[in-house]
Motif scaffolding. Structure first.
Motif, PDB file in Angstrom:
ATOM      1  N   ASP A   1      -6.771   5.681   1.109  1.00 18.77           N
ATOM      2  CA  ASP A   1      -5.956   4.575   1.593  1.00 18.77           C
ATOM      3  C   ASP A   1      -6.903   3.569   2.241  1.00 18.77           C
ATOM      4  O   ASP A   1      -7.405   3.789   3.341  1.00 18.77           O
ATOM      5  CB  ASP A   1      -4.944   5.136   2.604  1.00 18.77           C
ATOM      6  CG  ASP A   1      -4.099   4.044   3.240  1.00 18.77           C
ATOM      7  OD1 ASP A   1      -4.414   2.850   3.075  1.00 18.77           O
ATOM      8  OD2 ASP A   1      -3.118   4.403   3.922  1.00 18.77           O
TER       9      ASP A   1
ATOM     10  N   ARG B   1       4.997  -7.691   0.477  1.00 19.75           N
ATOM     11  CA  ARG B   1       5.065  -6.407  -0.228  1.00 19.75           C
ATOM     12  C   ARG B   1       4.232  -6.396  -1.507  1.00 19.75           C
ATOM     13  O   ARG B   1       4.776  -6.375  -2.623  1.00 19.75           O
ATOM     14  CB  ARG B   1       6.526  -5.993  -0.527  1.00 19.75           C
ATOM     15  CG  ARG B   1       7.464  -5.987   0.647  1.00 19.75           C
ATOM     16  CD  ARG B   1       6.925  -5.287   1.864  1.00 19.75           C
ATOM     17  NE  ARG B   1       6.518  -3.916   1.631  1.00 19.75           N
ATOM     18  CZ  ARG B   1       5.400  -3.390   2.151  1.00 19.75           C
ATOM     19  NH1 ARG B   1       4.573  -4.102   2.922  1.00 19.75           N
ATOM     20  NH2 ARG B   1       5.098  -2.147   1.902  1.00 19.75           N
TER      21      ARG B   1
ATOM     22  N   TYR C   1      -7.155  -0.866   5.488  1.00 20.86           N
ATOM     23  CA  TYR C   1      -7.904  -1.579   6.548  1.00 20.86           C
ATOM     24  C   TYR C   1      -9.349  -1.864   6.124  1.00 20.86           C
ATOM     25  O   TYR C   1     -10.207  -2.144   6.969  1.00 20.86           O
ATOM     26  CB  TYR C   1      -7.902  -0.762   7.851  1.00 20.86           C
ATOM     27  CG  TYR C   1      -6.512  -0.589   8.417  1.00 20.86           C
ATOM     28  CD1 TYR C   1      -5.904  -1.609   9.137  1.00 20.86           C
ATOM     29  CD2 TYR C   1      -5.782   0.578   8.214  1.00 20.86           C
ATOM     30  CE1 TYR C   1      -4.618  -1.471   9.643  1.00 20.86           C
ATOM     31  CE2 TYR C   1      -4.494   0.735   8.702  1.00 20.86           C
ATOM     32  CZ  TYR C   1      -3.922  -0.298   9.413  1.00 20.86           C
ATOM     33  OH  TYR C   1      -2.635  -0.165   9.911  1.00 20.86           O
TER      34      TYR C   1
ATOM     35  N   ASN D   1      -6.028   4.635  10.666  1.00 21.26           N
ATOM     36  CA  ASN D   1      -4.890   4.454  11.549  1.00 21.26           C
ATOM     37  C   ASN D   1      -4.424   5.869  11.874  1.00 21.26           C
ATOM     38  O   ASN D   1      -4.075   6.597  10.939  1.00 21.26           O
ATOM     39  CB  ASN D   1      -3.780   3.673  10.825  1.00 21.26           C
ATOM     40  CG  ASN D   1      -2.521   3.553  11.656  1.00 21.26           C
ATOM     41  OD1 ASN D   1      -2.506   3.898  12.823  1.00 21.26           O
ATOM     42  ND2 ASN D   1      -1.452   3.052  11.034  1.00 21.26           N
TER      43      ASN D   1
ATOM     44  N   SER E   1      -4.171  -2.815  -0.343  1.00 19.83           N
ATOM     45  CA  SER E   1      -3.007  -3.576   0.115  1.00 19.83           C
ATOM     46  C   SER E   1      -3.418  -4.963   0.580  1.00 19.83           C
ATOM     47  O   SER E   1      -4.500  -5.143   1.140  1.00 19.83           O
ATOM     48  CB  SER E   1      -2.351  -2.831   1.269  1.00 19.83           C
ATOM     49  OG  SER E   1      -1.331  -3.622   1.822  1.00 19.83           O
TER      50      SER E   1
ATOM     51  N   SER F   1      -1.380  -6.422   2.726  1.00 20.77           N
ATOM     52  CA  SER F   1      -0.583  -6.568   3.952  1.00 20.77           C
ATOM     53  C   SER F   1      -1.404  -6.922   5.180  1.00 20.77           C
ATOM     54  O   SER F   1      -1.125  -7.905   5.862  1.00 20.77           O
ATOM     55  CB  SER F   1       0.169  -5.273   4.238  1.00 20.77           C
ATOM     56  OG  SER F   1       1.203  -5.086   3.320  1.00 20.77           O
ATOM     57  N   LYS F   2      -2.405  -6.074   5.465  1.00 20.89           N
ATOM     58  CA  LYS F   2      -3.180  -6.295   6.699  1.00 20.89           C
ATOM     59  C   LYS F   2      -4.290  -7.292   6.414  1.00 20.89           C
ATOM     60  O   LYS F   2      -4.585  -8.156   7.238  1.00 20.89           O
ATOM     61  CB  LYS F   2      -3.793  -4.983   7.202  1.00 20.89           C
ATOM     62  CG  LYS F   2      -2.908  -3.769   7.054  1.00 20.89           C
ATOM     63  CD  LYS F   2      -1.917  -3.590   8.161  1.00 20.89           C
ATOM     64  CE  LYS F   2      -0.941  -2.486   7.772  1.00 20.89           C
ATOM     65  NZ  LYS F   2      -0.103  -2.014   8.818  1.00 20.89           N
TER      66      LYS F   2
ATOM     67  N   GLY G   1       0.827  -1.200   0.000  1.00 18.06           N
ATOM     68  CA  GLY G   1       0.000   0.000   0.000  1.00 18.06           C
ATOM     69  C   GLY G   1       0.861   1.250   0.000  1.00 18.06           C
ATOM     70  O   GLY G   1       0.524   2.268  -0.604  1.00 18.06           O
TER      71      GLY G   1
HETATM   72  C1  LIG Z   1      -2.853   3.618   7.094  1.00 19.75           C
HETATM   73  C2  LIG Z   1      -1.822   2.752   6.456  1.00 19.75           C
HETATM   74  N1  LIG Z   1      -1.667   2.823   5.125  1.00 19.75           N
HETATM   75  C3  LIG Z   1      -0.753   2.075   4.490  1.00 19.75           C
HETATM   76  C4  LIG Z   1       0.060   1.212   5.184  1.00 19.75           C
HETATM   77  C5  LIG Z   1       1.087   0.491   4.383  1.00 19.75           C
HETATM   78  O1  LIG Z   1       1.026  -0.850   4.410  1.00 19.75           O
HETATM   79  P1  LIG Z   1       1.740  -1.726   3.300  1.00 19.75           P
HETATM   80  O2  LIG Z   1       2.736  -0.882   2.580  1.00 19.75           O
HETATM   81  O3  LIG Z   1       2.387  -2.839   4.065  1.00 19.75           O
HETATM   82  O4  LIG Z   1       0.650  -2.186   2.407  1.00 19.75           O
HETATM   83  C6  LIG Z   1      -0.047   1.120   6.568  1.00 19.75           C
HETATM   84  C7  LIG Z   1       0.862   0.260   7.345  1.00 19.75           C
HETATM   85  O5  LIG Z   1       0.970   0.331   8.539  1.00 19.75           O
HETATM   86  C8  LIG Z   1      -1.034   1.891   7.223  1.00 19.75           C
HETATM   87  O6  LIG Z   1      -1.219   1.835   8.543  1.00 19.75           O
END
Ligand SMILES: Cc1ncc(COP(=O)(O)O)c(C=O)c1O
Length: 402
Positions: A205, A248, A208, A177, A237, A239-240, A103
């Motif tokens: 973004d 990545r 989440y 976040n 993303s 990731s989460k 992300g």
């Molecule tokens: C609000 C927010 N956006 C983006 C990211 C980026 O995550 P990633 O690059 O791992 O997808 C994070 C990671 O903590 C996040 O908290």
């Protein structure tokens, strides 16, 4: 080095991540042999679902070890488009999707391809630490929007008041976040309408996206009709969502021109995310039932933790915490504790660290002095231990004069 290294102005102006600083403090105490409870972590404590790992192995075995197009495999772009169609009824073309290395790179690609030096970038407070640094890197002016009046939920009225002739881009992050707050879908739509009317673009973004608690529901701006969507870039993303922080991989969904610009930029930097990781993610998205079930099992666990944590935090003298509607963070107002003993929320966090070996992230780094962020991407057992320790530490606090 015998001479000072001439770090570029763009990079010297960026600040180091405050979230990483807190995590490092925890690591140092742990190395010294202390039993530390670390609530700074912004990553799921779950394993990547087994079926996604198996797809990655399959991709390797198929020999997907070479370059892919800079935009990502077509199969990846198609899988994102069909997943959003299946899950949200969103209608967009795979050419509006580009793969990115997480992300974070999706956000960088989007911001760097639209912001010129001197443009205003609107950032609602509290913000994720990286947003202002992206603006700084692009030499844009970071213009912050206060949201405390509306309990940290951004409103279209606040956005309208903040737009000037110099405004180019607004960054949204819902679920948020550090606050865990969610902007209701109707308000999100109004925000985009207000921006589109004034020719302001929106970078949302959605990392989440799938972590919302009843009655909030996942809501993506990818569902907008084409005219409004042409003002929006979704940064997504894995990731989460699928506990894949180390893999990545992420993506953008944006109009074709914006996407082409991002792919051009990416073709000269990371090139693309790892080939067999793209393959695994495409396969996972093409099996929406399995992916949604995997997310929901994590969500159930986050729900259990949230049900314990929020009332427990509110029972500690001087702590006030609204119920988060999404993500896995509790954002605690500790301003009642400030006075002689603790002058700032950073002092409160320091006391928690040195006297209770419990580490959280100070709100100042998110533009919210007086608050602390607790991550509940950790076991219930750890959360119980943190609450026991903090309950004792602050038991005698006379609120307001501590
Ligand atoms: C609000 C927010 N956006 C983006 C990211 C980026 O995550 P990633 O690059 O791992 O997808 C994070 C990671 O903590 C996040 O908290």
């Amino acid at each position: 080095m015998s001479h000072p290294f001439p770090v570029s102005k763009n990079v010297s102006a960026m600040k180091a991540s405050s979230t990483l600083k807190a995590a490092q403090a925890a690591a140092t105490l742990r190395e010294q042999g202390h039993d530390v409870v670390d609530l700074t972590v912004g990553e799921p404590d779950f394993e990547t679902p087994a079926f996604i790992k198996e797809y990655a192995v399959e991709g390797l075995q198929k020999g997907l070890t070479k370059y892919t197009p800079s935009s990502g495999f077509n199969s990846f772009r198609e899988a994102v488009a069909s997943f959003y169609q299946h899950r949200f009824g969103a209608e967009f073309s795979p050419v509006e999707v580009a793969a990115a290395c997480g992300g974070k790179q999706a956000l960088f690609n989007a911001a760097c391809t639209i912001l010129d030096p001197g443009d205003d970038l609107l950032i609602p407070k509290p913000y994720w630490v990286t947003f202002p640094e992206i603006g700084t890197f692009c030499r844009a002016n970071n213009v912050f929007i206060e949201t405390e009046r509306s309990d940290f939920v951004l409103t279209a009225d606040e956005v309208a008041r903040s737009i000037t002739d110099k405004t180019k881009l607004l960054i949204l992050n819902s679920p948020n976040n550090p606050t865990g707050r969610v902007i209701p879908p109707a308000e999100m739509l109004k925000i985009v309408e207000v921006c589109a009317e004034r020719n302001v673009y929106v970078l949302t973004d959605e990392c989440y996206l799938f972590f919302t608690y009843d009655p909030a529901e996942p809501f993506s701006l990818a569902v907008l009709p084409p005219e409004l969507r042409s003002y929006v870039c979704v940064a997504g993303s894995f990731s989460k969502t699928y506990a894949m922080t180390g893999w990545r991989i992420g993506y953008t969904i944006a109009n074709e021109e914006w996407t082409k610009a991002m792919v051009k930029l990416q073709s000269h930097s990371a090139t693309h995310p790892t080939s067999f990781v793209q393959y695994a993610c495409a396969k996972a998205l093409n099996d929406p039932e399995a992916s949604i079930a995997a997310v929901n099992s994590m969500l159930d666990e986050y729900k259990r933790r949230r049900e314990f944590l929020i009332p427990a935090l509110n029972s500690i003298p001087g702590f006030k915490c609204a119920i988060p509607e999404g993500a896995f963070y509790a954002f605690v107002d500790v301003r009642d504790l400030l006075g002689e003993k603790y002058k700032t929320s950073a002092d409160v966090a320091d006391a928690m660290l040195s006297e209770a070996f419990t580490v959280v992230t100070d709100g100042a780094g998110f533009g919210a002095e007086g608050f602390l962020r607790f991550s509940y991407a950790t076991s219930l057992e750890n959360l119980h231990r943190a609450i026991d320790r903090l309950g004792s530490l602050f038991a005698d606090s006379s609120v307001g004069a501590a």
